[in-house]
Design an enzyme around this catalytic site. Structure first.
Site: not given
Ligand code: MOS
Length: 794
Positions: A259, A675, A678, A749, A751-752
């Site tokens: 994180f 894209r 998964n 991406g 993740g954030e």
């Molecule tokens: Mo994240 S805060 O870019 O590891």
């Protein structure tokens, strides 16, 4: 976008990509075979280190009494500022900071002097043959510190707010001003001003920070570390220790969540390497959970004041954003909330200021969507307020301010599916059944509220290398010095490699997490998926280029004497573009030629440099690169585009008016993230980020004592993160989105962005349920009760 064919139709190579493949490392994880950094226990002579920390946040060490500790069994060394070997270089000088590079976050290195600057600053390292012996000796070690009054935060009366001197850590750069914000706000027919606060938050990954340092020779070090990026760690360690880069090896095979806190290099990693040098043995150091609150950064405590001027129709005219936050004694770190405030909506006049205060805390650092997560809380609550005040639906007011270009720089978007996200999210949630009046919906005694918010996160650009080795028997080894935070890098890259090579995923072995492998970017800034997948795709193309050359020169090949440009590869078969029946599988070609294996190298190009691939949505068959010729004549398309992911979150809460408790009962997230490699791991990413956002909204706060500047709740009993029982079954969807500009795979991406807007969606749902606008995170039951007290309503 909707009418476009799906990826699998446009790209005949795609078989694995886009499929919900289960984690290829799943079995290793559930059986315990997956080796985390703290589990390298078989090194010869491995010993254990523990850190002794300061109880006070400011002061000076007056005496160190090691006599009792020395008498404890198994003790090998007690290292303090008086006897720990000095690093060759630290980040305290500008020169050192530059050399260490982007992983520099906290420039201060503890154990170099008798001065104490923050609570739980390391004051000694105790090394023993077992962990228990080291702990016992550390408990007997007496370090006396003369305390002084610390500054606890920017809110401390002793604290002084200042304008940061430059743009530190890539985080406080803010957004450029545009128009005349102050005047436009003053003249606006509708004005809103509000202040939003955010508690200090800690990342709290399941796996704490850990380092095993092994000097294999006097000048050669191997480090098993909890690092989001092994090459950043390698570069930093080589400077700290004065070693050539190639003599530092960093290995991180598995990570139990990061994180952001495992992105930069932190002192404990360097100190462990120095300790191992001092004792001449491999040393393992694992941070305790309490030490995780004072060793690897945090999201800083902060407040934002946002002034919004609008027309009576809800069109934004001006925004002024000011952020105040706490930083350490040495560094000017601040996450840049204003980035998202300035780019999310069309608004002609904008200005942002950031002020910091030095306090006796360690340097704050990146935490999931640094800047965007808290920044979106302010702008998205303000939009909700504006909508309520003007009697406009929350989605409608966002559509009225929809930005067709990036308002912060005027550039067209590389792709943007936000309207589809609103529409699909509303459909999935049943938004049209929402009662526009607040405080009107009940279920039994509970107040029910529906809220939504916009999400966005930049497609950060980066470069990285990949190596692909294809064997004649149809297996492949793919190598990138990437890391897997636990979110699925092993799996998605296996899928990309399989499709790029035309083999099944179980024929691919993907290796990562080692500086011996090709260098790539860290798993941070939501960059890894796009960069690593693109570099692997490009490396596979290198393999094909080499094999095509072999084929056209091979008398026994059906492709003999064809021009290389006339040959294409489909699912591992080399064939003539004009006559696909003419060709052969790579296995046949390689086996006949006794080519045991063939290697390809690739760079994941970004922005202006990359050539669009079939994966990115460019027309197949030799037209790669056409994406560069954009609608902006003469302008390089990639460089001239603003690249962001977008999304929308929808939230239902139940608020208990007697207890003040808030329960999230329904959740929908719809994301346009390019894209999706998964859908299973991607869904988990969104669920994880939304869960973290709900945690920030309702629970997470690190409480720093205002007098002692010490955390009072540095453990998972008192620092509350969401558990399964706190989270409903979430609905997650992705918009089918092709972006030919961002990278070869068209991957943005995710993740954030998963976290951006989530706390606002919760806050907006609470407002809808109760009529109370909660602006201070986390929104605890105590704050809810205080807000809902009947006497205050009267
Ligand atoms: Mo994240 S805060 O870019 O590891």
């Amino acid at each position: 976008m909707d009418s476009e064919p799906t990826f699998s139709q446009t790209n005949p190579q795609a078989v694995a990509v886009g499929q919900p493949l289960s984690r290829v490392d799943g079995r290793a994880k559930v059986t315990g075979a997956a080796k985390y950094s703290a589990e390298y226990n078989n090194l010869p002579g491995l010993v254990h280190a523990v850190i002794k920390t300061s109880d006070v946040a400011k002061g000076r060490i007056t005496s160190i009494d090691t006599s009792a500790a020395q008498r404890e069994p198994g003790v090998l060394a007690i290292l303090t500022h008086q006897n720990l070997p000095k690093p060759a270089q630290t980040a305290e000088s500008e020169e050192g900071k530059k050399a260490i590079g982007p992983s520099t976050q906290m420039t201060f290195m503890p154990l170099q002097s008798d001065q104490i600057f923050y609570a739980a600053q390391p004051v000694a390292i105790v090394v023993a043959d077992t962990l228990e012996h080291a702990q016992q000796a550390a408990a007997k070690l007496r370090v006396t510190i003369a305390p002084e009054a610390p500054i606890a935060s920017y809110q401390d009366p002793k604290a002084q707010l200042f304008n940061p001197s430059k743009e530190p850590g890539g985080a406080a750069e803010g957004t450029k001003p545009r128009g005349k914000a102050t005047a436009a706000f003053a003249a606006a027919p509708v004005q809103l001003t509000a202040t939003y606060t955010h508690a200090t938050n800690h990342h709290n990954p399941m796996e704490p920070g850990a380092t095993v340092a092994h000097w294999e020779a006097a000048d050669r070090l191997t480090v098993y570390d909890t690092a989001q990026g092994v090459s950043w760690q390698q570069r930093a360690l080589s400077v700290f220790l004065g070693l050539p880069t190639d003599q530092v090896r960093v290995i991180t095979k598995y990570i139990g969540g990061g994180f952001g806190c495992k992105g930069p290099i932190w002192p404990h990693t360097v100190l462990t390497a120095l300790t191992a040098k001092a004792v001449g043995r491999p040393v393992k150091l694992v941070l305790t959970r309490p030490q995780m609150f004072t060793s690897m950064g945090h999201r800083e405590d902060q407040e934002q004041t946002l002034r919004v001027g609008a027309t009576k129709e809800g069109k934004l005219l001006a925004m002024l954003h000011e952020k105040h936050s706490t930083t350490s004694q040495w560094d000017e770190y601040a996450e840049s909330n204003s980035k998202i405030v300035g780019m999310l909506y069309a608004c002609p006049n904008f200005e942002a200021t950031t002020k910091l205060a030095h306090a006796n805390v360690m340097t704050p650092s990146w935490m999931r969507a640094p800047g965007e997560a808290p920044g979106s809380f302010a702008i998205e609550c303000a939009m909700d307020d504006l909508a309520a005040q003007l009697g406009i639906d929350p989605i409608e007011i966002r559509l009225r301010n929809y930005a067709d270009r990036d308002p912060s720089n005027g550039q067209p978007w590389s792709s943007k599916s936000l309207k589809q996200c609103y529409q699909r999210g509303a459909e999935l949630f049943g938004w049209n059944k929402r009662n526009p009046k607040v405080g009107q919906t009940r279920e039994g005694k509970l107040l029910v509220g529906w809220g939504m918010a916009t999400a966005s996160y930049p497609v950060n650009t980066s470069q990285g290398n990949a190596r692909v080795r294809l064997y004649g028997d149809g297996h492949a080894v793919v190598q990138v010095g990437a890391t897997d935070l636990g979110t699925g890098t092993y799996t998605i890259i296996t899928q990309v490699a399989a499709d790029s090579l035309g083999i099944a995923p179980d024929k691919v072995r993907f290796e990562l997490g080692d500086t011996m492998l090709p260098t790539t970017i860290i798993s941070g800034g939501s960059m890894a998926a796009g960069t690593v997948s693109s570099s692997v795709y490009v490396a596979a193309q290198d393999v094909w280029q080499k094999l095509i050359k072999v084929a056209v020169a091979d008398k026994k090949s059906p492709l003999y004497r064809a021009k290389p440009t006339e040959v294409e590869v489909a699912k591992g078969r080399l064939q003539l573009k004009a006559d696909p029946a003419k060709g052969e599988a790579f296995q046949a070609l390689m086996q006949r030629g006794q080519i045991f294996d063939i290697e390809g190298l690739g760079q994941g190009h970004v922005g202006a440099d990359y050539e669009a691939s079939q994966f990115a949505g460019a027309t197949p068959s030799g037209k790669s690169g056409n994406a560069k010729k954009s609608d902006d004549a003469g302008v390089d398309a990639a460089a001239g585009h603003s690249m962001h992911s977008f999304g929308a979150h929808f939230c239902e809460v139940h608020v208990d008016p007697e207890l003040g408790t808030v329960r999230v009962t329904k959740w929908v997230s719809v994301i346009g993230g390019g894209r999706i490699l998964n859908p299973k791991t991607a869904r988990s990413q969104i669920i994880g980020g939304a869960t973290m956002g709900i945690g920030a909204a309702l629970m997470e706060q690190s409480v720093r004592d205002p007098n002692l500047a010490r955390y009072t709740n540095p453990n998972l009993a008192d620092y509350h993160v969401c558990t399964n029982a706190d989270i409903p079954d979430m609905t997650v969807e992705f918009i089918d989105e092709k972006d030919p500009y961002i990278n070869a795979m068209g991957v943005k991406g995710i993740g954030e962005i998963s976290m951006v807007g989530t706390s606002a969606a919760v806050g907006n749902a609470i407002f809808h349920a109760t009529g109370q606008r909660m602006r201070n995170l986390p929104i605890t039951p105590a704050k809810m009760l205080e807000a809902m007290r009947p006497s205050q309503k009267a």
